[in-house]
Design a protein around this motif. Structure first.
Motif, PDB file in Angstrom:
ATOM      1  N   LYS B  36       0.744  -1.317  -0.039  1.00 28.54           N
ATOM      2  CA  LYS B  36       0.034  -0.254   0.063  1.00 28.54           C
ATOM      3  C   LYS B  36       0.754   1.375  -0.133  1.00 28.54           C
ATOM      4  CE  LYS B  36      -3.682   1.770   2.867  1.00 28.54           C
ATOM      5  NZ  LYS B  36      -4.160   1.430   4.200  1.00 28.54           N
ATOM      6  N   ASN B  37       1.911   1.098   0.687  1.00 30.65           N
ATOM      7  CA  ASN B  37       2.656   2.723   1.058  1.00 30.65           C
ATOM      8  C   ASN B  37       4.032   2.551   0.419  1.00 30.65           C
ATOM      9  OD1 ASN B  37       0.400   4.116   1.986  1.00 30.65           O
ATOM     10  ND2 ASN B  37       0.539   2.706   3.947  1.00 30.65           N
ATOM     11  N   GLY B  38       4.478   1.453  -0.097  1.00 32.80           N
ATOM     12  CA  GLY B  38       5.887   1.257  -0.635  1.00 32.80           C
ATOM     13  C   GLY B  38       6.943   1.819   0.292  1.00 32.80           C
ATOM     14  N   ASP B  39       7.569   2.888  -0.232  1.00 34.19           N
ATOM     15  CA  ASP B  39       9.034   3.287   0.325  1.00 34.19           C
ATOM     16  C   ASP B  39       8.630   3.910   1.913  1.00 34.19           C
ATOM     17  OD1 ASP B  39      10.691   2.559  -1.612  1.00 34.19           O
ATOM     18  OD2 ASP B  39      10.748   4.564  -2.443  1.00 34.19           O
ATOM     19  N   VAL B  40       7.386   4.642   1.990  1.00 37.10           N
ATOM     20  CA  VAL B  40       7.224   5.163   3.217  1.00 37.10           C
ATOM     21  C   VAL B  40       7.293   4.021   4.252  1.00 37.10           C
ATOM     22  CG1 VAL B  40       5.457   6.516   4.492  1.00 37.10           C
ATOM     23  CG2 VAL B  40       6.053   7.190   2.316  1.00 37.10           C
ATOM     24  N   LEU B  54      16.742   5.485   7.564  1.00 37.18           N
ATOM     25  CA  LEU B  54      17.482   5.607   6.132  1.00 37.18           C
ATOM     26  C   LEU B  54      17.010   6.695   5.338  1.00 37.18           C
ATOM     27  CD1 LEU B  54      18.449   1.961   5.652  1.00 37.18           C
ATOM     28  CD2 LEU B  54      19.927   3.562   6.675  1.00 37.18           C
ATOM     29  N   ASP B  55      17.898   7.501   4.720  1.00 32.01           N
ATOM     30  CA  ASP B  55      17.324   8.410   3.812  1.00 32.01           C
ATOM     31  C   ASP B  55      17.223   7.787   2.469  1.00 32.01           C
ATOM     32  OD1 ASP B  55      16.690  10.399   5.257  1.00 32.01           O
ATOM     33  OD2 ASP B  55      18.860  11.275   5.359  1.00 32.01           O
ATOM     34  N   SER B  56      18.196   6.943   2.298  1.00 30.48           N
ATOM     35  CA  SER B  56      18.350   6.056   1.189  1.00 30.48           C
ATOM     36  C   SER B  56      18.504   4.593   1.192  1.00 30.48           C
ATOM     37  CB  SER B  56      19.346   6.640   0.215  1.00 30.48           C
ATOM     38  OG  SER B  56      19.837   5.769  -0.752  1.00 30.48           O
ATOM     39  N   PHE B  57      17.910   3.767   0.618  1.00 22.70           N
ATOM     40  CA  PHE B  57      17.987   2.242   0.965  1.00 22.70           C
ATOM     41  C   PHE B  57      19.467   1.723   0.175  1.00 22.70           C
ATOM     42  CE2 PHE B  57      13.348   3.065   1.080  1.00 22.70           C
ATOM     43  CZ  PHE B  57      13.321   2.516   2.629  1.00 22.70           C
ATOM     44  N   THR B 157      23.791   1.293  12.471  1.00 21.43           N
ATOM     45  CA  THR B 157      24.588   2.620  12.199  1.00 21.43           C
ATOM     46  C   THR B 157      24.213   2.562  10.541  1.00 21.43           C
ATOM     47  OG1 THR B 157      26.537   1.465  11.491  1.00 21.43           O
ATOM     48  CG2 THR B 157      26.306   2.394  13.989  1.00 21.43           C
ATOM     49  N   GLY B 158      23.240   1.685  10.233  1.00 24.14           N
ATOM     50  CA  GLY B 158      23.020   1.992   8.879  1.00 24.14           C
ATOM     51  C   GLY B 158      23.938   1.527   7.795  1.00 24.14           C
ATOM     52  N   ASP B 174      23.863  -6.717  -9.227  1.00 23.98           N
ATOM     53  CA  ASP B 174      23.596  -5.434  -9.767  1.00 23.98           C
ATOM     54  C   ASP B 174      23.261  -4.230  -8.956  1.00 23.98           C
ATOM     55  OD1 ASP B 174      23.743  -6.018 -12.834  1.00 23.98           O
ATOM     56  OD2 ASP B 174      22.176  -7.730 -11.940  1.00 23.98           O
ATOM     57  N   GLN B 175      22.287  -4.397  -7.855  1.00 15.71           N
ATOM     58  CA  GLN B 175      22.010  -3.319  -6.809  1.00 15.71           C
ATOM     59  C   GLN B 175      21.807  -4.024  -5.469  1.00 15.71           C
ATOM     60  OE1 GLN B 175      20.161  -2.855 -10.102  1.00 15.71           O
ATOM     61  NE2 GLN B 175      18.945  -4.731  -9.839  1.00 15.71           N
ATOM     62  N   ILE B 176      21.978  -3.374  -4.486  1.00 17.00           N
ATOM     63  CA  ILE B 176      22.137  -3.685  -3.050  1.00 17.00           C
ATOM     64  C   ILE B 176      21.295  -2.733  -2.300  1.00 17.00           C
ATOM     65  CG2 ILE B 176      23.262  -4.537  -0.881  1.00 17.00           C
ATOM     66  CD1 ILE B 176      25.723  -4.668  -2.944  1.00 17.00           C
ATOM     67  N   TYR B 177      20.076  -3.160  -1.468  1.00 17.14           N
ATOM     68  CA  TYR B 177      19.332  -2.452  -0.660  1.00 17.14           C
ATOM     69  C   TYR B 177      19.501  -2.856   0.687  1.00 17.14           C
ATOM     70  CZ  TYR B 177      17.335  -0.664  -4.916  1.00 17.14           C
ATOM     71  OH  TYR B 177      17.151  -0.411  -6.439  1.00 17.14           O
ATOM     72  N   LYS B 178      19.449  -1.826   1.426  1.00 11.24           N
ATOM     73  CA  LYS B 178      19.576  -2.213   3.141  1.00 11.24           C
ATOM     74  C   LYS B 178      18.480  -2.382   3.753  1.00 11.24           C
ATOM     75  CE  LYS B 178      22.849   1.321   3.126  1.00 11.24           C
ATOM     76  NZ  LYS B 178      23.599   2.415   3.672  1.00 11.24           N
ATOM     77  N   ILE B 179      17.817  -3.434   3.295  1.00 12.82           N
ATOM     78  CA  ILE B 179      16.332  -3.698   3.986  1.00 12.82           C
ATOM     79  C   ILE B 179      16.279  -5.021   4.391  1.00 12.82           C
ATOM     80  CG2 ILE B 179      14.987  -1.838   2.884  1.00 12.82           C
ATOM     81  CD1 ILE B 179      14.182  -3.837   0.845  1.00 12.82           C
ATOM     82  N   GLY B 180      15.538  -5.530   5.110  1.00 11.79           N
ATOM     83  CA  GLY B 180      15.309  -6.632   5.660  1.00 11.79           C
ATOM     84  C   GLY B 180      14.316  -7.147   6.200  1.00 11.79           C
ATOM     85  N   GLY B 181      14.002  -8.388   6.592  1.00 12.62           N
ATOM     86  CA  GLY B 181      12.671  -8.976   7.205  1.00 12.62           C
ATOM     87  C   GLY B 181      11.527  -9.194   6.212  1.00 12.62           C
TER      88      GLY B 181
END
Lengths: 425, 425
Positions: B36-40, B54-57, B157-158, B174-181
């Protein structure tokens, strides 16, 4: 049947997002009840959902013999011929073990073994699908599965369609039980007093069957979560509007949620197809189903070029893709996502549904982006083989210990160095 | 570590039934919120669960450059060598398209294409698993996957472990994002403003990740539902108790739910292994974890013969199976279910975990009865090809119409006969 452009089509499509199979608490309750109470629960759900009280679930030899008497010889002959066709294609998919001597003292390999016990779900009720029996059982037999259990819901008199029984006999099913719905899936996944637990469950079913399969996935393997059937026909000016219309209609007759889409580069052709659909529809048996399906999901889409048509087909990732164009093989390399691809005007979908040889169990709902037709590979699995000599292990040791220690797993490192220390001692 | 007989073992095992991944409403709530709310929503869950805003993932080039500075050269060298080993084995798994001219006017085939977009989940937190990055990414690269997105949770610490970043760089992510779970799984399955939707998600994770993967299965493909790691060592009198003990301990250090089991035909050997386990345990770093794991699931099982040992191993269907016996290859044909099979005393599990070449992502929890190690085949999919000439279709027509009519699908039959009528006209 509406004619639209690709923008309109994609907008509509984006609104009809792929639906997740959601988890109904009632499906879970059925599964838990079967786990807990086995046959007693199975009997009670069969009474509740199929409207029949069965003393025994298993189809007897006598019932199969009886089916043999009832069923038309032409049908039995057709089933046997289709079996041959299926074997001819699917035996090319049988995988074998391999070994490699990678370097001195190093043997690696991949051992391939069949899954031992497989359950096949065959829908019952109004529809009878003997072809689905063949399509699910024959690859399993070729893989070497040693026990194939078929389940299918009984009618209100406690019987199973004799055509389905004949197909099961010809295909080589080992045992058949008259059970259906989520309760049958649970019985196969967990076992009951009479139903032996299987390792993998395949075959299509309604929403409850799909939910139950998703639920037991992990406990057993499953083939896929099947959605309604789909066709996408790409047609250029060489295509016969009659044939295109017939193929679209054949897809639409499956059920109200089936999808029949045609992509073309020619507006006149689009109109001719539209007219043919309307005309042929009048002559068909399942008009109400077809009309609803075409209204919901049937579209003729006009695009600028064949390459745009291919792009759109890749975006749809259809279950069935027909290339009714002048040079279908020239465009084949650009097809990225489709369950089955039919080339030319004499390869209608029905040929693949019933006869040609490739499986008719295909990824639906855009899942051709990540999955394959049902095949022999779905009934075999692999084990890796590793053999090292001592000196080969010693050469590899520094790399292993570096990584194990980097991951903080020092007992892993120790299991290598202890073999080295022995050498030094 | 307890010594038991096979009856006792099976009794205990039957009480510890395979656990289903259950569906936690909180996991579903997370998934729906991301849809529903994506990045937010992603930002807010990352604050909640990883304790960092995080400001950017996305991991930047600078962060990877920085990792390159921090990380030890020996480690980078080891990673590059492991990559070579993995390529050497996995490239044997690359499948190619094939075609057959089945009979006059009939061409059938199987077209093989890579999955386009793959998401790889790499656990974070206390553990760092660069080897898992290699094991998941390299088969995808060999398959020809064009976009590989890695996700891994950040620390407070991000930051992301620099070793994991190096492995990702070497493997070719190709790309890495700092998100989990569960939120990372949902982001990969449905896409957000910054995370592109993928076609398939692979990689291990905790209970929430496993639940989320099972939930989104069908929307995207997944590799498997991974459970705790397991080893089964079959040892005869030629086995070194020291090596057996070291390998059991290496498995037990993974986590409290890991399973280390040894099957032997020799009571004296059982006692010697028991003593060695107790002795070596004193020297290891992760003693508390190992002790708990051994107490829960660690067993030495005495059986009458090697063939009984193999039977029991087949019943367990272990993730890792070591044959520490005099003639391991003689018993190999009888192994039916195992993720990876290690032959002889110089093929400890850690060799396979880190270096040998076969994948270390293996079926756990008895699922080796129906599934395979992660491989190139997990990143490719098939489309069937059917081409018929008119005369070939006409020969097949009676079989097709017989079956279509038997199933009550007359528009299917009509799509064949309409092509015949044309001929007759």
């Amino acid at each position: 049947m509406k004619i639209v452009d690709s923008k309109q089509f994609l907008l509509e499509k984006s609104k009809r997002t792929k639906e997740d199979v959601d988890f109904d608490q009632s499906v879970l309750a059925i599964i838990r009840e079967i786990q807990k109470n086995g046959d007693v629960a199975l009997k009670s759900f069969t009474e509740q959902f199929d409207g029949v009280s069965l003393d025994s679930f298993q189809v007897t030899k006598e019932e199969i013999e009886e089916a043999n008497q009832i069923v038309d010889e032409t049908f039995i002959h057709a089933v046997k011929n289709v079996k041959k066709q299926l074997i001819d294609f699917h035996e090319k998919q049988v995988e074998t073990s391999w070994f490699m001597e990678q370097s001195e003292g190093v043997v690696l390999g991949q051992k391939v073994t069949p899954i031992e016990k497989v359950g096949v779900y065959i829908p019952g009720g109004k529809a009878s699908y003997p072809s689905t029996v063949l399509m699910n059982v024959i690859p399993a037999k070729l893989a070497g599965v040693s026990s194939i259990t078929m389940v299918t819901p009984p009618d209100e008199t406690g019987k199973v369609d004799p055509q389905v029984l004949i197909a099961a006999k010809v295909a080589g099913v080992d045992q058949i039980y008259k059970i259906g719905g989520a309760q049958a899936i649970a019985a196969l996944a967990y076992g009951t007093e009479t139903i032996e637990k299987v390792d993998k469950i395949v075959g299509p079913g309604n929403r409850y069957v799909a939910e139950a399969k998703k639920w037991v996935y992990g406990q057993v393997g499953i083939d896929m979560i099947a959605g309604p059937s789909e066709i996408c026909v790409i047609a250029d000016e060489t295509a016969s509007p009659k044939y295109v219309a017939a193929d679209l209609l054949s897809q639409a007759e499956h059920d109200e949620d089936a999808t029949a889409v045609c992509i073309t580069i020619n507006e006149q052709l689009a109109q001719n197809i539209q007219a043919e659909v309307a005309k042929q529809l009048q002559t068909l048996d399942r008009q109400t189903i077809i009309q609803t399906s075409l209204e919901r999901n049937g579209r003729i889409i006009i695009v600028e070029s064949l390459s745009k048509a291919i792009d759109l087909a890749n975006e749809i990732a259809p279950e069935h893709l027909e290339l009714m164009i002048e040079k279908p093989t020239e465009y084949l390399p650009f097809i990225k996502h489709a369950g089955a691809i039919f080339l030319g005007e004499y390869a209608p979908e029905a040929l693949g549904d019933y006869f040609a040889g490739p499986n008719h169990t295909l990824p639906t709902n855009g899942t051709a982006t990540f999955s394959s037709p049902l095949g022999v590979y779905d009934f075999m699995k692999k084990s890796s083989i590793i053999h090292y000599t001592k000196s080969a292990l010693m050469k590899a040791a520094p790399f292993i210990t570096t990584l194990a220690n980097a991951e903080g797993l020092s007992a892993h490192a120790k299991s290598i160095t202890i073999r080295k220390d022995e050498e030094d001692a």
